[in-house]
Design a protein around this motif. Sequence first.
Motif, mmCIF file in Angstrom:
data_model
loop_
_atom_site.group_PDB
_atom_site.id
_atom_site.type_symbol
_atom_site.label_atom_id
_atom_site.label_comp_id
_atom_site.label_asym_id
_atom_site.label_seq_id
_atom_site.Cartn_x
_atom_site.Cartn_y
_atom_site.Cartn_z
ATOM 1 N N GLY A 62 0.800 -1.208 0.000
ATOM 2 C CA GLY A 62 0.000 0.000 0.000
ATOM 3 C C GLY A 62 0.835 1.261 0.000
ATOM 4 N N LEU A 63 1.954 1.267 0.705
ATOM 5 C CA LEU A 63 2.796 2.464 0.772
ATOM 6 C C LEU A 63 3.827 2.498 -0.347
ATOM 7 N N MET A 64 4.495 1.373 -0.568
ATOM 8 C CA MET A 64 5.676 1.378 -1.431
ATOM 9 C C MET A 64 5.413 0.828 -2.828
ATOM 10 N N ARG A 65 4.238 0.234 -3.012
ATOM 11 C CA ARG A 65 3.896 -0.428 -4.292
ATOM 12 C C ARG A 65 4.919 -1.511 -4.645
ATOM 13 N N VAL A 66 5.442 -2.166 -3.593
ATOM 14 C CA VAL A 66 6.373 -3.270 -3.795
ATOM 15 C C VAL A 66 5.637 -4.571 -3.509
ATOM 16 N N VAL A 67 5.518 -5.433 -4.514
ATOM 17 C CA VAL A 67 4.945 -6.760 -4.295
ATOM 18 C C VAL A 67 6.064 -7.625 -3.741
ATOM 19 N N ASN A 68 6.138 -7.714 -2.414
ATOM 20 C CA ASN A 68 7.256 -8.369 -1.745
ATOM 21 C C ASN A 68 7.091 -9.886 -1.794
ATOM 22 N N LEU A 69 7.687 -10.513 -2.796
ATOM 23 C CA LEU A 69 7.559 -11.958 -2.959
ATOM 24 C C LEU A 69 8.474 -12.728 -2.008
ATOM 25 N N ALA A 70 9.204 -12.032 -1.153
ATOM 26 C CA ALA A 70 9.965 -12.686 -0.081
ATOM 27 C C ALA A 70 9.151 -12.737 1.212
ATOM 28 N N HIS A 71 7.919 -12.260 1.185
ATOM 29 C CA HIS A 71 7.098 -12.185 2.406
ATOM 30 C C HIS A 71 6.900 -13.576 3.016
ATOM 31 N N GLY A 72 6.669 -14.587 2.171
ATOM 32 C CA GLY A 72 6.510 -15.946 2.683
ATOM 33 C C GLY A 72 7.778 -16.466 3.338
ATOM 34 N N SER A 73 8.930 -16.070 2.809
ATOM 35 C CA SER A 73 10.198 -16.484 3.412
ATOM 36 C C SER A 73 10.398 -15.836 4.773
ATOM 37 N N PHE A 74 9.952 -14.590 4.930
ATOM 38 C CA PHE A 74 10.024 -13.942 6.239
ATOM 39 C C PHE A 74 9.107 -14.659 7.237
ATOM 40 N N PHE A 75 7.957 -15.122 6.748
ATOM 41 C CA PHE A 75 7.042 -15.923 7.574
ATOM 42 C C PHE A 75 7.759 -17.173 8.099
ATOM 43 N N TRP A 131 17.088 1.370 -3.926
ATOM 44 C CA TRP A 131 17.769 1.926 -5.103
ATOM 45 C C TRP A 131 16.954 1.711 -6.379
ATOM 46 N N PHE A 132 15.937 0.865 -6.320
ATOM 47 C CA PHE A 132 15.152 0.547 -7.515
ATOM 48 C C PHE A 132 13.681 0.879 -7.320
ATOM 49 N N GLN A 133 13.426 1.885 -6.499
ATOM 50 C CA GLN A 133 12.051 2.244 -6.182
ATOM 51 C C GLN A 133 11.300 2.665 -7.447
ATOM 52 N N GLY A 134 10.116 2.068 -7.628
ATOM 53 C CA GLY A 134 9.309 2.361 -8.803
ATOM 54 C C GLY A 134 9.631 1.497 -10.000
ATOM 55 N N GLN A 135 10.688 0.687 -9.917
ATOM 56 C CA GLN A 135 11.048 -0.219 -11.011
ATOM 57 C C GLN A 135 10.487 -1.611 -10.675
ATOM 58 N N ASP A 136 9.251 -1.814 -11.042
ATOM 59 C CA ASP A 136 8.492 -2.984 -10.579
ATOM 60 C C ASP A 136 9.166 -4.304 -10.910
ATOM 61 N N MET A 137 9.664 -4.428 -12.129
ATOM 62 C CA MET A 137 10.253 -5.699 -12.538
ATOM 63 C C MET A 137 11.505 -6.012 -11.718
ATOM 64 N N ARG A 138 12.351 -5.034 -11.515
ATOM 65 C CA ARG A 138 13.576 -5.268 -10.745
ATOM 66 C C ARG A 138 13.241 -5.590 -9.289
ATOM 67 N N THR A 220 2.386 9.876 -2.863
ATOM 68 C CA THR A 220 3.756 9.883 -2.348
ATOM 69 C C THR A 220 4.495 11.158 -2.735
ATOM 70 N N ALA A 221 4.282 11.626 -3.956
ATOM 71 C CA ALA A 221 4.997 12.824 -4.421
ATOM 72 C C ALA A 221 4.644 14.041 -3.571
ATOM 73 N N MET A 222 3.371 14.172 -3.203
ATOM 74 C CA MET A 222 2.965 15.320 -2.398
ATOM 75 C C MET A 222 3.568 15.243 -0.991
ATOM 76 N N VAL A 223 3.634 14.030 -0.432
ATOM 77 C CA VAL A 223 4.244 13.864 0.892
ATOM 78 C C VAL A 223 5.702 14.284 0.853
ATOM 79 N N PHE A 238 8.344 -1.299 5.964
ATOM 80 C CA PHE A 238 8.907 -2.605 5.623
ATOM 81 C C PHE A 238 9.279 -3.378 6.885
ATOM 82 N N LEU A 239 9.795 -2.660 7.893
ATOM 83 C CA LEU A 239 10.130 -3.292 9.170
ATOM 84 C C LEU A 239 8.885 -3.889 9.821
ATOM 85 N N VAL A 240 7.821 -3.108 9.912
ATOM 86 C CA VAL A 240 6.586 -3.583 10.543
ATOM 87 C C VAL A 240 5.947 -4.705 9.720
ATOM 88 N N GLY A 241 5.915 -4.542 8.399
ATOM 89 C CA GLY A 241 5.330 -5.576 7.551
ATOM 90 C C GLY A 241 6.057 -6.906 7.661
#
Length: 335
Positions: A62-75, A131-138, A220-223, A238-241
């Motif tokens: 919701g905040l970063m628009r990062v689909v964190n596919l490592a989330h299951g590994s953190f679980f 370093w790759f914020q907004g670069q969805d594929m990377r 995000t740009a306005m913030v 990211f820490l809390v998530g």
Amino acid sequence: MGLGIGLLLLALIAAWVLVLATGTPAGPLIHEPRDFLSTLLNALTIAGLYFIVAAGFTLVFGLMRVVNLAHGSFFLLGGYAALEFQRFMVGKSGNISSSEVSALRWLVPLALAAAVAGIIGLITQQVFLRWFQGQDMRETLITIAISVILADQMLTHFGGLAKDIRWPGVLDHFLIVFDFRYSVPRLFMLFTAIVVGVLLWLWLHKTRTGMVIRAGVDDTAMVQALGINVQVVFALAFLVGSALAGIGGVMGGSFASLAPGVDGQWLLNSIIVVIVGGMGSLVGAMAGSLLLGLVTAFAPAYLPADFTHYSVIFTFVLLAAVLAWRPYGLFGRPE
């Protein structure tokens, strides 16, 4: 027309569960009310666990628009960390029983596991993703790579056999009301999910940091233009998530087992919850968790006994039905 079809389907499902479900594992409600109540509680309690894990996933997206596919590994990492901490506190390297586990020997590993998962998530965000914020594929490829690396390392260190975190002895029993009995640990999972949901809501709606996060979701740009250091907010999110994923791993490892492949299963659960509820919505995560929990519990209980192995299909039926009705999810909004 779509709403009418939906109401008709709900009426048919209700009629099936109420009177027609003969030959199913649970049986019709009018004949087997206890089985229905047990199935309903199973749905609510597993929904609680879905929410704990998916809330962290939707917070990051919701905040970063990062689909964190490592989330299951953190679980899974959080679960394994708690297992090691618990065995260390008990003083055994092998299997332990609930009678050896006090409340402290469960709560301290829970807190430490959340810290481990949160720190690993923070390192992932700071070292690789910022370093790759907004670069969805990377971003996607980086989180996939981290997930694969963590999975291999956990397999090497913990092996391929399933392992269980033990509930504290004070919880590991049944609640008996008249002639109905139900697992106290499952009720505790639901209680924990409610506490997590309330705390997240208070944080997001009653604190300055939460307001910045919600503003960042919308613009995000306005913030950034207001002089707020968005990178600090991103790091905190990211820490809390990731910490929530770790907490979910402890709950999941106590409820079921920890084993290779569990990370992928819980990542898929989180993705389904977030898609159904709506990307970036805490209320949506609650709604998606509840719907997925209902499908997970009721499909195998109320399908004919010879067809229960098809119950997993209904998870994707739910996904397709919600997206056909609301393409952005129940509480999602277009970008």
